[in-house]
Write an enzyme that holds these catalytic residues in place. Sequence first.
Site, PDB file in Angstrom:
ATOM      1  N   HIS A  11       0.839  -1.200   0.000  1.00  4.99           N
ATOM      2  CA  HIS A  11       0.000   0.000   0.000  1.00  4.99           C
ATOM      3  C   HIS A  11       0.873   1.249   0.000  1.00  4.99           C
ATOM      4  O   HIS A  11       1.281   1.734   1.060  1.00  4.99           O
ATOM      5  CB  HIS A  11      -0.909  -0.035   1.240  1.00  4.99           C
ATOM      6  CG  HIS A  11      -1.949   1.034   1.283  1.00  4.99           C
ATOM      7  ND1 HIS A  11      -3.299   0.769   1.455  1.00  4.99           N
ATOM      8  CD2 HIS A  11      -1.867   2.388   1.178  1.00  4.99           C
ATOM      9  CE1 HIS A  11      -3.976   1.894   1.468  1.00  4.99           C
ATOM     10  NE2 HIS A  11      -3.132   2.908   1.305  1.00  4.99           N
ATOM     11  N   HIS A  13       1.055   4.931  -2.427  1.00 11.52           N
ATOM     12  CA  HIS A  13       0.601   5.757  -3.559  1.00 11.52           C
ATOM     13  C   HIS A  13       1.842   6.360  -4.212  1.00 11.52           C
ATOM     14  O   HIS A  13       2.599   7.074  -3.542  1.00 11.52           O
ATOM     15  CB  HIS A  13      -0.314   6.871  -3.051  1.00 11.52           C
ATOM     16  CG  HIS A  13      -1.500   6.358  -2.289  1.00 11.52           C
ATOM     17  ND1 HIS A  13      -2.754   6.288  -2.851  1.00 11.52           N
ATOM     18  CD2 HIS A  13      -1.624   5.870  -1.023  1.00 11.52           C
ATOM     19  CE1 HIS A  13      -3.596   5.791  -1.948  1.00 11.52           C
ATOM     20  NE2 HIS A  13      -2.941   5.530  -0.834  1.00 11.52           N
ATOM     21  N   HIS A 189      -9.819   1.448  -0.018  1.00 13.08           N
ATOM     22  CA  HIS A 189      -9.587   2.201   1.221  1.00 13.08           C
ATOM     23  C   HIS A 189     -10.884   2.247   2.023  1.00 13.08           C
ATOM     24  O   HIS A 189     -11.920   2.692   1.518  1.00 13.08           O
ATOM     25  CB  HIS A 189      -9.173   3.642   0.921  1.00 13.08           C
ATOM     26  CG  HIS A 189      -7.747   3.816   0.505  1.00 13.08           C
ATOM     27  ND1 HIS A 189      -7.228   3.264  -0.623  1.00 13.08           N
ATOM     28  CD2 HIS A 189      -6.730   4.508   1.094  1.00 13.08           C
ATOM     29  CE1 HIS A 189      -5.950   3.599  -0.723  1.00 13.08           C
ATOM     30  NE2 HIS A 189      -5.616   4.356   0.307  1.00 13.08           N
ATOM     31  N   GLU A 192     -10.334   3.941   7.743  1.00 15.36           N
ATOM     32  CA  GLU A 192      -9.293   4.804   8.296  1.00 15.36           C
ATOM     33  C   GLU A 192      -9.987   6.080   8.776  1.00 15.36           C
ATOM     34  O   GLU A 192     -10.198   6.275   9.961  1.00 15.36           O
ATOM     35  CB  GLU A 192      -8.165   5.123   7.308  1.00 15.36           C
ATOM     36  CG  GLU A 192      -7.041   5.922   8.010  1.00 15.36           C
ATOM     37  CD  GLU A 192      -5.944   6.499   7.111  1.00 15.36           C
ATOM     38  OE1 GLU A 192      -6.226   6.912   5.979  1.00 15.36           O
ATOM     39  OE2 GLU A 192      -4.785   6.564   7.596  1.00 15.36           O
ATOM     40  N   ASP A 270       2.052   3.930   2.891  1.00 14.43           N
ATOM     41  CA  ASP A 270       1.001   4.804   2.356  1.00 14.43           C
ATOM     42  C   ASP A 270       1.546   5.958   1.496  1.00 14.43           C
ATOM     43  O   ASP A 270       1.525   5.862   0.270  1.00 14.43           O
ATOM     44  CB  ASP A 270       0.134   5.331   3.516  1.00 14.43           C
ATOM     45  CG  ASP A 270      -1.312   5.594   3.122  1.00 14.43           C
ATOM     46  OD1 ASP A 270      -1.675   5.340   1.963  1.00 14.43           O
ATOM     47  OD2 ASP A 270      -2.091   6.054   3.986  1.00 14.43           O
ATOM     48  N   ASP A 271       1.983   7.039   2.102  1.00 10.80           N
ATOM     49  CA  ASP A 271       2.568   8.195   1.389  1.00 10.80           C
ATOM     50  C   ASP A 271       3.790   8.607   2.207  1.00 10.80           C
ATOM     51  O   ASP A 271       3.749   9.608   2.937  1.00 10.80           O
ATOM     52  CB  ASP A 271       1.559   9.350   1.335  1.00 10.80           C
ATOM     53  CG  ASP A 271       0.238   8.942   0.703  1.00 10.80           C
ATOM     54  OD1 ASP A 271       0.152   8.958  -0.534  1.00 10.80           O
ATOM     55  OD2 ASP A 271      -0.689   8.579   1.457  1.00 10.80           O
TER      56      ASP A 271
HETATM   57  N1  HPA Z   1      -5.361   8.027   1.569  1.00 13.78           N
HETATM   58  C1  HPA Z   1      -6.375   8.139   0.717  1.00 13.78           C
HETATM   59  N2  HPA Z   1      -6.227   8.544  -0.527  1.00 13.78           N
HETATM   60  C2  HPA Z   1      -5.012   8.857  -0.955  1.00 13.78           C
HETATM   61  C3  HPA Z   1      -3.923   8.780  -0.122  1.00 13.78           C
HETATM   62  C4  HPA Z   1      -4.108   8.336   1.206  1.00 13.78           C
HETATM   63  O1  HPA Z   1      -3.173   8.244   2.012  1.00 13.78           O
HETATM   64  N3  HPA Z   1      -2.845   9.140  -0.847  1.00 13.78           N
HETATM   65  C5  HPA Z   1      -3.297   9.443  -2.071  1.00 13.78           C
HETATM   66  N4  HPA Z   1      -4.607   9.272  -2.149  1.00 13.78           N
HETATM   67 ZN    ZN Z   2      -3.636   4.901   1.011  1.00 15.03          ZN
END
Ligand code: HPA
Ligand code: ZN
Length: 323
Positions: A11, A13, A189, A192, A270-271
Amino acid sequence: MTGAVKKAELHCHIEGAASAALVKAQARKYNADVSGFISGDSYIWSDFTEFLAAYDGAASLFRDEKDYALLARSYLEGIAAENAIYAEIFVSPDHAIAGGLSPSAYFDGLAEGIAEAKASTGIECRMIIVGVRHLGAEKVEAAAQLASTRPHPLITGFGMAGEERFGKVADFARAFDIARDAGLGLTIHAGELAGPESVRDALDLVRPARIGHGVRAIEDEALVRRIAADNVVLEVCPGSNLALNLYPDMSRHPFDRLLRAGVKVTLSSDDPPHFGSSIGREYRMAAETWGYTAAQLTSITRTSIEAAFVDEPTRAILLGQLD
Ligand code: HPA
Ligand code: ZN
Protein backbone atom coordinates in the site's frame (compact mmCIF):
# COMPACT_ATOMS: atom_id res chain seq x y z
CA MET A 1 17.55 -5.95 14.25
CA THR A 2 14.65 -4.93 11.98
CA GLY A 3 17.00 -3.58 9.29
CA ALA A 4 17.95 -7.05 8.06
CA VAL A 5 14.35 -8.34 7.96
CA LYS A 6 13.05 -8.81 4.42
CA LYS A 7 10.09 -6.52 3.88
CA ALA A 8 7.23 -6.00 1.46
CA GLU A 9 4.64 -3.30 1.14
CA LEU A 10 1.26 -3.53 -0.53
CA HIS A 11 0.00 0.00 0.00
CA CYS A 12 1.94 2.97 -1.34
CA HIS A 13 0.60 5.76 -3.56
CA ILE A 14 3.36 6.47 -6.07
CA GLU A 15 2.86 10.24 -6.25
CA GLY A 16 2.78 10.23 -2.44
CA ALA A 17 6.18 8.53 -2.39
CA ALA A 18 7.96 11.51 -3.98
CA SER A 19 10.39 12.95 -1.46
CA ALA A 20 10.21 16.69 -0.83
CA ALA A 21 13.75 16.95 -2.26
CA LEU A 22 12.70 15.25 -5.49
CA VAL A 23 9.59 17.44 -5.78
CA LYS A 24 11.72 20.55 -5.23
CA ALA A 25 14.04 19.40 -8.04
CA GLN A 26 10.99 18.91 -10.28
CA ALA A 27 9.77 22.39 -9.32
CA ARG A 28 13.10 23.85 -10.45
CA LYS A 29 12.83 21.93 -13.71
CA TYR A 30 9.35 23.31 -14.41
CA ASN A 31 9.86 26.69 -12.76
CA ALA A 32 7.03 26.07 -10.30
CA ASP A 33 6.39 27.25 -6.76
CA VAL A 34 5.98 24.59 -4.07
CA SER A 35 6.12 26.88 -1.05
CA GLY A 36 2.41 26.24 -0.40
CA PHE A 37 3.05 22.60 0.51
CA ILE A 38 6.78 22.12 1.06
CA SER A 39 8.95 23.85 3.64
CA GLY A 40 12.64 22.93 3.76
CA ASP A 41 12.75 19.19 3.24
CA SER A 42 9.25 18.51 4.57
CA TYR A 43 5.73 18.52 3.28
CA ILE A 44 3.42 20.84 5.19
CA TRP A 45 -0.28 20.15 5.72
CA SER A 46 -2.46 20.03 8.79
CA ASP A 47 -5.45 17.85 7.93
CA PHE A 48 -6.49 15.25 5.38
CA THR A 49 -7.91 17.83 2.96
CA GLU A 50 -4.65 19.79 2.99
CA PHE A 51 -2.72 16.54 2.65
CA LEU A 52 -4.67 15.70 -0.52
CA ALA A 53 -3.84 19.17 -1.88
CA ALA A 54 -0.13 18.65 -1.14
CA TYR A 55 -0.34 15.24 -2.83
CA ASP A 56 -1.93 16.77 -5.94
CA GLY A 57 0.60 19.64 -5.94
CA ALA A 58 3.52 17.20 -5.88
CA ALA A 59 1.89 14.99 -8.53
CA SER A 60 1.47 17.97 -10.88
CA LEU A 61 5.27 18.23 -11.17
CA PHE A 62 5.61 14.80 -12.81
CA ARG A 63 4.73 15.45 -16.42
CA ASP A 64 6.39 12.95 -18.73
CA GLU A 65 7.57 9.35 -18.87
CA LYS A 66 11.07 10.22 -17.68
CA ASP A 67 9.70 12.05 -14.62
CA TYR A 68 7.65 9.03 -13.62
CA ALA A 69 10.54 6.63 -14.32
CA LEU A 70 12.70 8.70 -11.98
CA LEU A 71 9.98 8.71 -9.31
CA ALA A 72 9.43 4.94 -9.40
CA ARG A 73 13.14 4.19 -9.45
CA SER A 74 13.91 6.58 -6.56
CA TYR A 75 11.15 5.13 -4.40
CA LEU A 76 11.98 1.49 -5.14
CA GLU A 77 15.74 1.86 -4.73
CA GLY A 78 15.07 3.62 -1.43
CA ILE A 79 12.99 0.80 -0.01
CA ALA A 80 15.29 -1.88 -1.45
CA ALA A 81 17.99 -0.26 0.73
CA GLU A 82 15.67 -1.06 3.68
CA ASN A 83 15.56 -4.69 2.52
CA ALA A 84 12.19 -4.53 0.79
CA ILE A 85 11.94 -7.31 -1.79
CA TYR A 86 8.46 -6.49 -3.12
CA ALA A 87 6.16 -3.48 -3.47
CA GLU A 88 2.81 -2.69 -5.00
CA ILE A 89 2.23 0.90 -5.98
CA PHE A 90 -1.11 2.61 -6.45
CA VAL A 91 -1.11 4.38 -9.80
CA SER A 92 -3.72 6.95 -10.69
CA PRO A 93 -4.57 7.61 -14.35
CA ASP A 94 -6.52 10.67 -13.20
CA HIS A 95 -3.31 12.19 -11.83
CA ALA A 96 -1.48 11.39 -15.08
CA ILE A 97 -4.19 13.09 -17.12
CA ALA A 98 -4.20 16.11 -14.79
CA GLY A 99 -0.46 16.42 -15.43
CA GLY A 100 -0.97 16.32 -19.20
CA LEU A 101 0.23 12.76 -19.68
CA SER A 102 -1.65 9.87 -21.30
CA PRO A 103 -2.28 6.88 -19.05
CA SER A 104 -0.22 4.66 -21.36
CA ALA A 105 2.79 7.01 -21.21
CA TYR A 106 2.34 7.11 -17.42
CA PHE A 107 2.36 3.31 -17.11
CA ASP A 108 5.33 3.02 -19.49
CA GLY A 109 7.31 5.61 -17.54
CA LEU A 110 6.59 3.93 -14.21
CA ALA A 111 7.42 0.52 -15.73
CA GLU A 112 10.76 1.90 -16.92
CA GLY A 113 11.60 3.00 -13.37
CA ILE A 114 10.42 -0.35 -12.01
CA ALA A 115 12.71 -2.18 -14.48
CA GLU A 116 15.67 0.04 -13.59
CA ALA A 117 15.17 -0.57 -9.85
CA LYS A 118 14.81 -4.31 -10.45
CA ALA A 119 18.06 -4.30 -12.41
CA SER A 120 19.95 -2.39 -9.71
CA THR A 121 18.48 -4.08 -6.60
CA GLY A 122 16.37 -7.13 -7.53
CA ILE A 123 13.18 -5.61 -6.08
CA GLU A 124 9.89 -6.76 -7.66
CA CYS A 125 7.00 -4.35 -8.13
CA ARG A 126 3.45 -4.44 -9.48
CA MET A 127 0.98 -1.63 -10.14
CA ILE A 128 -2.60 -1.27 -8.90
CA ILE A 129 -4.76 1.21 -10.78
CA VAL A 130 -6.82 3.32 -8.42
CA GLY A 131 -9.83 5.49 -8.95
CA VAL A 132 -10.08 8.61 -6.82
CA ARG A 133 -13.24 8.42 -4.72
CA HIS A 134 -13.85 12.14 -4.31
CA LEU A 135 -13.76 12.61 -8.11
CA GLY A 136 -17.02 10.63 -8.22
CA ALA A 137 -18.33 7.27 -9.42
CA GLU A 138 -18.09 8.11 -13.11
CA LYS A 139 -14.33 8.75 -12.90
CA VAL A 140 -13.79 5.68 -10.75
CA GLU A 141 -15.70 3.54 -13.27
CA ALA A 142 -13.57 4.98 -16.07
CA ALA A 143 -10.44 3.99 -14.15
CA ALA A 144 -11.89 0.49 -13.66
CA GLN A 145 -12.73 0.25 -17.35
CA LEU A 146 -9.16 1.19 -18.22
CA ALA A 147 -7.79 -1.33 -15.71
CA SER A 148 -10.05 -4.03 -17.18
CA THR A 149 -8.25 -3.69 -20.53
CA ARG A 150 -5.04 -4.78 -18.77
CA PRO A 151 -3.13 -1.82 -20.20
CA HIS A 152 0.26 -3.02 -18.91
CA PRO A 153 1.49 -6.48 -17.82
CA LEU A 154 2.66 -5.09 -14.46
CA ILE A 155 -0.88 -3.88 -13.66
CA THR A 156 -2.46 -6.63 -11.58
CA GLY A 157 -5.04 -4.94 -9.38
CA PHE A 158 -7.68 -2.28 -9.03
CA GLY A 159 -8.50 -0.14 -6.02
CA MET A 160 -10.01 3.08 -4.81
CA ALA A 161 -8.18 5.84 -2.94
CA GLY A 162 -9.19 9.36 -2.00
CA GLU A 163 -11.59 10.77 0.57
CA GLU A 164 -13.28 7.80 2.29
CA ARG A 165 -16.08 10.00 3.57
CA PHE A 166 -17.19 11.00 0.03
CA GLY A 167 -20.36 9.22 -1.15
CA LYS A 168 -21.30 5.66 -0.26
CA VAL A 169 -19.48 2.43 -1.10
CA ALA A 170 -22.58 1.38 -3.07
CA ASP A 171 -21.95 4.22 -5.52
CA PHE A 172 -18.69 2.54 -6.53
CA ALA A 173 -19.80 -1.10 -6.60
CA ARG A 174 -20.11 -1.10 -10.41
CA ALA A 175 -16.50 -0.01 -10.83
CA PHE A 176 -15.37 -2.95 -8.72
CA ASP A 177 -17.67 -5.32 -10.67
CA ILE A 178 -15.89 -4.25 -13.87
CA ALA A 179 -12.47 -4.85 -12.32
CA ARG A 180 -13.49 -8.17 -10.74
CA ASP A 181 -14.83 -9.45 -14.07
CA ALA A 182 -11.43 -8.67 -15.58
CA GLY A 183 -9.76 -10.88 -12.97
CA LEU A 184 -7.92 -8.07 -11.22
CA GLY A 185 -7.08 -8.20 -7.51
CA LEU A 186 -9.31 -5.84 -5.54
CA THR A 187 -8.51 -3.48 -2.67
CA ILE A 188 -10.42 -0.51 -1.31
CA HIS A 189 -9.59 2.20 1.22
CA ALA A 190 -11.98 1.91 4.17
CA GLY A 191 -11.91 2.10 7.93
CA GLU A 192 -9.29 4.80 8.30
CA LEU A 193 -11.11 8.14 8.21
CA ALA A 194 -14.51 6.44 7.99
CA GLY A 195 -15.69 4.06 10.70
CA PRO A 196 -16.25 0.29 10.87
CA GLU A 197 -19.47 0.58 8.85
CA SER A 198 -17.31 1.57 5.85
CA VAL A 199 -15.40 -1.70 6.22
CA ARG A 200 -18.62 -3.71 6.45
CA ASP A 201 -19.99 -1.96 3.34
CA ALA A 202 -16.75 -2.71 1.52
CA LEU A 203 -16.98 -6.43 2.41
CA ASP A 204 -20.66 -6.61 1.43
CA LEU A 205 -20.56 -4.59 -1.78
CA VAL A 206 -17.01 -4.90 -3.15
CA ARG A 207 -15.87 -8.31 -1.82
CA PRO A 208 -12.19 -7.28 -1.92
CA ALA A 209 -9.29 -9.59 -1.15
CA ARG A 210 -7.69 -6.73 0.76
CA ILE A 211 -8.72 -3.54 2.50
CA GLY A 212 -6.57 -0.41 2.59
CA HIS A 213 -6.26 0.41 6.30
CA GLY A 214 -9.39 -1.21 7.78
CA VAL A 215 -8.02 -0.52 11.25
CA ARG A 216 -11.24 1.02 12.54
CA ALA A 217 -12.82 -2.44 12.25
CA ILE A 218 -11.39 -2.82 15.76
CA GLU A 219 -14.36 -0.77 16.98
CA ASP A 220 -16.70 -3.67 16.12
CA GLU A 221 -15.85 -7.13 17.51
CA ALA A 222 -18.16 -9.05 15.17
CA LEU A 223 -16.59 -7.32 12.21
CA VAL A 224 -13.09 -8.28 13.35
CA ARG A 225 -14.24 -11.91 13.59
CA ARG A 226 -15.70 -11.70 10.08
CA ILE A 227 -12.50 -10.25 8.59
CA ALA A 228 -10.47 -13.00 10.24
CA ALA A 229 -12.87 -15.77 9.16
CA ASP A 230 -13.01 -14.50 5.57
CA ASN A 231 -9.20 -14.18 5.34
CA VAL A 232 -9.45 -10.58 4.19
CA VAL A 233 -6.02 -8.97 4.40
CA LEU A 234 -5.60 -5.52 5.92
CA GLU A 235 -2.99 -3.15 4.45
CA VAL A 236 -2.16 -1.41 7.71
CA CYS A 237 -0.18 1.85 7.60
CA PRO A 238 0.47 2.82 11.22
CA GLY A 239 2.60 5.88 10.44
CA SER A 240 -0.22 7.27 8.28
CA ASN A 241 -2.79 6.57 11.01
CA LEU A 242 -0.64 8.38 13.60
CA ALA A 243 0.04 11.35 11.29
CA LEU A 244 -3.71 11.71 10.72
CA ASN A 245 -4.33 11.54 14.48
CA LEU A 246 -6.40 8.36 14.53
CA TYR A 247 -4.36 7.23 17.53
CA PRO A 248 -2.21 9.29 19.89
CA ASP A 249 0.75 6.87 19.77
CA MET A 250 1.74 3.38 18.64
CA SER A 251 0.82 1.74 21.95
CA ARG A 252 -2.82 2.62 21.19
CA HIS A 253 -2.68 1.45 17.55
CA PRO A 254 -4.80 -1.70 16.93
CA PHE A 255 -2.28 -3.57 14.70
CA ASP A 256 -1.26 -6.03 17.41
CA ARG A 257 -4.83 -6.54 18.65
CA LEU A 258 -5.95 -7.33 15.10
CA LEU A 259 -3.05 -9.76 14.67
CA ARG A 260 -3.96 -11.53 17.91
CA ALA A 261 -7.59 -11.72 16.81
CA GLY A 262 -6.44 -13.76 13.81
CA VAL A 263 -6.68 -11.01 11.20
CA LYS A 264 -4.15 -11.12 8.37
CA VAL A 265 -2.39 -7.80 8.90
CA THR A 266 0.46 -6.38 6.83
CA LEU A 267 2.59 -3.23 7.11
CA SER A 268 2.88 -0.42 4.56
CA SER A 269 3.87 3.25 4.43
CA ASP A 270 1.00 4.80 2.36
CA ASP A 271 2.57 8.19 1.39
CA PRO A 272 5.90 7.87 3.18
CA PRO A 273 7.47 11.36 3.08
CA HIS A 274 4.15 13.04 3.87
CA PHE A 275 3.91 10.99 7.06
CA GLY A 276 7.62 11.06 7.93
CA SER A 277 7.76 7.33 7.31
CA SER A 278 9.17 4.53 5.20
CA ILE A 279 8.55 0.78 5.14
CA GLY A 280 11.66 0.36 7.30
CA ARG A 281 10.27 2.73 9.92
CA GLU A 282 6.89 0.94 9.93
CA TYR A 283 8.58 -2.38 10.75
CA ARG A 284 10.85 -0.70 13.32
CA MET A 285 7.95 1.00 15.10
CA ALA A 286 5.98 -2.27 15.25
CA ALA A 287 9.00 -4.12 16.65
CA GLU A 288 9.71 -1.44 19.24
CA THR A 289 6.07 -1.18 20.35
CA TRP A 290 5.11 -4.85 20.52
CA GLY A 291 8.49 -6.56 20.89
CA TYR A 292 8.22 -8.55 17.66
CA THR A 293 11.17 -10.81 16.89
CA ALA A 294 12.79 -10.99 13.46
CA ALA A 295 10.83 -14.20 12.86
CA GLN A 296 7.54 -12.49 13.70
CA LEU A 297 8.35 -9.57 11.41
CA THR A 298 9.25 -11.98 8.64
CA SER A 299 5.89 -13.67 9.07
CA ILE A 300 4.23 -10.29 8.48
CA THR A 301 6.21 -10.06 5.23
CA ARG A 302 5.08 -13.59 4.39
CA THR A 303 1.45 -12.54 4.83
CA SER A 304 2.09 -9.63 2.42
CA ILE A 305 3.66 -11.86 -0.23
CA GLU A 306 0.85 -14.40 0.13
CA ALA A 307 -1.67 -11.57 -0.41
CA ALA A 308 0.27 -9.93 -3.24
CA PHE A 309 -1.43 -9.42 -6.59
CA VAL A 310 1.32 -11.27 -8.40
CA ASP A 311 1.67 -14.37 -10.58
CA GLU A 312 2.34 -17.66 -8.80
CA PRO A 313 5.91 -18.26 -10.09
CA THR A 314 6.97 -14.80 -8.84
CA ARG A 315 5.18 -15.36 -5.52
CA ALA A 316 7.06 -18.65 -5.06
CA ILE A 317 10.41 -16.94 -5.73
CA LEU A 318 9.59 -14.15 -3.25
CA LEU A 319 8.49 -16.61 -0.57
CA GLY A 320 11.73 -18.50 -1.15
CA GLN A 321 13.65 -15.34 -0.32
CA LEU A 322 12.12 -15.39 3.16
CA ASP A 323 13.58 -18.77 4.17
N1 HPA B 1 -5.36 8.03 1.57
C1 HPA B 1 -6.38 8.14 0.72
N2 HPA B 1 -6.23 8.54 -0.53
C2 HPA B 1 -5.01 8.86 -0.95
C3 HPA B 1 -3.92 8.78 -0.12
C4 HPA B 1 -4.11 8.34 1.21
O1 HPA B 1 -3.17 8.24 2.01
N3 HPA B 1 -2.84 9.14 -0.85
C5 HPA B 1 -3.30 9.44 -2.07
N4 HPA B 1 -4.61 9.27 -2.15
ZN1 ZN C 1 -3.64 4.90 1.01
